[in-house]
Design a protein around this motif. Sequence first.
Motif, mmCIF file in Angstrom:
data_model
loop_
_atom_site.group_PDB
_atom_site.id
_atom_site.type_symbol
_atom_site.label_atom_id
_atom_site.label_comp_id
_atom_site.label_asym_id
_atom_site.label_seq_id
_atom_site.Cartn_x
_atom_site.Cartn_y
_atom_site.Cartn_z
ATOM 1 N N GLU A 87 7.364 20.236 27.333
ATOM 2 C CA GLU A 87 6.874 20.377 28.704
ATOM 3 C C GLU A 87 7.300 21.725 29.288
ATOM 4 N N PHE A 88 8.528 22.124 29.002
ATOM 5 C CA PHE A 88 9.018 23.409 29.492
ATOM 6 C C PHE A 88 8.159 24.532 28.937
ATOM 7 N N ARG A 89 7.838 24.486 27.639
ATOM 8 C CA ARG A 89 6.968 25.509 27.037
ATOM 9 C C ARG A 89 5.605 25.533 27.723
ATOM 10 N N GLY A 101 8.951 23.441 35.038
ATOM 11 C CA GLY A 101 9.077 23.184 33.606
ATOM 12 C C GLY A 101 10.506 22.931 33.188
ATOM 13 N N GLN A 102 11.419 23.689 33.760
ATOM 14 C CA GLN A 102 12.832 23.516 33.435
ATOM 15 C C GLN A 102 13.338 22.156 33.904
ATOM 16 N N ARG A 117 11.700 19.448 33.894
ATOM 17 C CA ARG A 117 11.213 18.387 32.997
ATOM 18 C C ARG A 117 12.248 18.170 31.906
#
Length: 99
Positions: A44-46, A36-37, A39
Amino acid sequence: MDVYRLTRGFPREELYGLTQQLRRAAVSIPSNIAEGQARDSPAEFRRFLRIAQGSRAEVETQILIAIRLGYTADANAKNLLSLLEELQKMITKFITRLT
């Protein structure tokens, strides 16, 4: 690492059952956070942080099952359950800050 140490003591017949499932779910937590990070989008990270929360819940549930089956002592698992609770708080706070 704690999950791997915990599952070393599980019965051999659980190698392809609860042991493998628990290890996969545990590895999934940091893997989803990292993905996610990577991205380039807070949304997206959430999303991947929420997936990591789901994996964390899986690990917690599977540890509770292992306790009930007598595969591990309460004392061994309680520390890990405490760490999972702390992780839940951290991820939740991170999701909130990304909103």
